[in-house]
Design an enzyme around this catalytic site. Structure first.
Site, PDB file in Angstrom:
ATOM      1  N   GLU A 290       0.830  -1.214   0.000  1.00  0.00           N
ATOM      2  CA  GLU A 290       0.000   0.000   0.000  1.00  0.00           C
ATOM      3  C   GLU A 290       0.865   1.266   0.000  1.00  0.00           C
ATOM      4  O   GLU A 290       0.548   2.244  -0.658  1.00  0.00           O
ATOM      5  CB  GLU A 290      -0.944   0.025   1.218  1.00  0.00           C
ATOM      6  CG  GLU A 290      -2.054  -1.017   1.166  1.00  0.00           C
ATOM      7  CD  GLU A 290      -3.016  -0.819   0.002  1.00  0.00           C
ATOM      8  OE1 GLU A 290      -3.059   0.282  -0.571  1.00  0.00           O
ATOM      9  OE2 GLU A 290      -3.709  -1.796  -0.350  1.00  0.00           O
TER      10      GLU A 290
ATOM     11  N   CYS B 134     -14.251   2.193 -15.041  1.00  0.00           N
ATOM     12  CA  CYS B 134     -14.714   3.587 -14.908  1.00  0.00           C
ATOM     13  C   CYS B 134     -13.484   4.496 -14.957  1.00  0.00           C
ATOM     14  O   CYS B 134     -13.181   5.236 -14.018  1.00  0.00           O
ATOM     15  CB  CYS B 134     -15.476   3.743 -13.593  1.00  0.00           C
ATOM     16  SG  CYS B 134     -16.380   5.289 -13.507  1.00  0.00           S
TER      17      CYS B 134
ATOM     18  N   CYS C 119     -18.448   2.492 -20.385  1.00  0.00           N
ATOM     19  CA  CYS C 119     -19.842   2.418 -19.931  1.00  0.00           C
ATOM     20  C   CYS C 119     -20.617   1.316 -20.665  1.00  0.00           C
ATOM     21  O   CYS C 119     -21.561   0.745 -20.127  1.00  0.00           O
ATOM     22  CB  CYS C 119     -20.539   3.765 -20.129  1.00  0.00           C
ATOM     23  SG  CYS C 119     -19.685   5.100 -19.296  1.00  0.00           S
TER      24      CYS C 119
ATOM     25  N   CYS D  70     -20.198  -1.748 -18.688  1.00  0.00           N
ATOM     26  CA  CYS D  70     -20.198  -1.544 -17.234  1.00  0.00           C
ATOM     27  C   CYS D  70     -21.407  -2.205 -16.577  1.00  0.00           C
ATOM     28  O   CYS D  70     -22.541  -2.090 -17.067  1.00  0.00           O
ATOM     29  CB  CYS D  70     -20.198  -0.045 -16.934  1.00  0.00           C
ATOM     30  SG  CYS D  70     -20.310   0.297 -15.180  1.00  0.00           S
TER      31      CYS D  70
ATOM     32  N   CYS E  55     -26.175   4.117 -13.298  1.00  0.00           N
ATOM     33  CA  CYS E  55     -25.202   5.189 -13.097  1.00  0.00           C
ATOM     34  C   CYS E  55     -25.761   6.497 -13.675  1.00  0.00           C
ATOM     35  O   CYS E  55     -26.065   6.580 -14.868  1.00  0.00           O
ATOM     36  CB  CYS E  55     -23.897   4.805 -13.790  1.00  0.00           C
ATOM     37  SG  CYS E  55     -22.764   6.185 -13.926  1.00  0.00           S
TER      38      CYS E  55
END
Ligand code: SF4
Length: 349
Positions: free
Chosen positions: A33, A188, A195, A198, A204
């Site tokens: 991370e 995205c 899209c 998606c 959305c």
């Protein structure tokens, strides 16, 4: 199916095969991370694998020197990440008896661990229900819910955090957090979101109103400032003077002595500064790079020149070396070495 079920179903079929995903060891997740903040996955993966090879566990990192850690970090940038990693490893190993904190609040007490990293570690390793908020999560939430709040304004964070926290499921919290970040970065996307394939396209709002490229909203920031660095390379018998940096971004790394200014200074001004600092006035000086070497930091552009200075008495306050490899240095210094083959020219002296 609700938002989290859909995204977990997608994740199970499409998740990327990344080395840190094979483990729930908090040490490894922490390292991944921290490395991946401000770093692309392709570059970060190499660093992650090398870092773990050198420091396979907390004990080895806690018992290493800061210099060794900075050397492993060289080229990644944002060196405070490495220094904090090292400090926190010492704290966990020596003060917390080698027990990695499990809770979000306890993780936040470690140097270099903020809201995002504490949420990631506590959810991935200990299934604590803490939603991560990074650029990817902001983007998909802003589009899906058509949120007008600018994502780079601090008051918006609380608003987005509440939505993110409402969406995270009770089980598989860590998987969900990784899923939403993966999904947003792969589908995205900031530009040309996919899209048409998606799983959220029917709900959305940004897609339904054909406004995907208008979201997320951002406050416009000031343009980058320029700052000028004049590095002076004192040469003596085939060796060059380097100094340890005692503050700022590159703390405890090494570089040639440098003069910083807000405008490009003349050679006469530079000589004046050299005299004031090093009390030398008679020497040969030559500019090595005709064009600036540029280095971009978050809101700052450094334009740098490198000057070679010979025939001076030995300067105090640094080390004369003929090999830079043992000394961690900034990416900017390495850009210079690479462009001008500087290490090679030293070796051939
Ligand atoms: S429909 Fe488009 S904008 Fe909306 S979440 Fe999916 S990819 Fe993003």
């Amino acid at each position: 199916m609700n938002f989290s079920d859909l995204i977990l179903e997608w994740y199970d079929k499409n998740k990327r095969d990344l080395p840190w995903r094979k483990s729930k060891d908090p040490y490894k997740i922490w390292i991944s991370e921290i490395i991946l903040q401000q770093t692309k996955i392709s570059q970060g993966t190499k660093y992650y694998l090398n870092f773990l090879k050198k420091f396979p566990n907390l004990k080895s990192l806690a018992n290493s020197s800061e210099n060794e850690v900075l050397l492993s970090w060289q080229g990644l940038g944002y060196y405070s990440r490495a220094r904090n990693l090292h400090k926190s490893a010492k704290k966990i190993y020596f003060e917390l008896e080698n027990t990695f904190p499990k809770k979000y609040e306890s993780l936040l007490k470690l140097k270099g661990i903020g809201d995002y990293t504490a949420s990631a570690i506590s959810s991935i390793c200990f299934n604590e229900k803490n939603a991560v908020l990074d650029g990817n999560v902001y983007r998909i939430l802003a589009r899906y819910f058509l949120i007008d709040k600018p994502i780079n304004a601090s008051p918006s964070k609380k608003y987005f955090r509440k939505i993110a926290q409402d969406l995270i499921p009770n089980k598989r919290c860590g998987d969900y957090n990784q899923a939403i970040m993966d999904y947003s970065s792969m589908i995205c996307k900031p530009v040309d979101p996919k899209c048409n394939i998606c799983i959220f396209s029917k709900n959305c709002k940004a897609n339904l109103f054909s406004m995907t490229m208008d979201y997320p909203k951002k406050l416009s920031k000031n343009k980058n400032r320029f700052i000028y660095y004049d590095y002076v390379i004192f040469e003596q018998g085939g060796k060059n003077l380097i100094q340890k940096i005692n503050s700022g971004l590159w703390l405890n790394m090494y570089q040639f002595p440098v003069f910083q200014s807000y405008s490009c200074i003349s050679l006469i001004d530079l000589k004046g500064m050299i005299y004031k600092k090093f009390k030398v006035s008679s020497y040969n000086i030559e500019l090595i790079n005709e064009n600036f070497i540029n280095h971009k930091l978050t809101h700052l552009q450094i334009q740098s020149r490198f000057w070679k200075i010979s025939d001076t008495p030995k300067i105090k306050g640094g080390l004369y070396v003929d090999n830079f490899e043992k000394y961690p240095m900034s990416r900017l210094m390495h850009k210079f070495f690479e462009k001008y083959d500087y290490k090679l020219s030293l070796i051939s002296l």
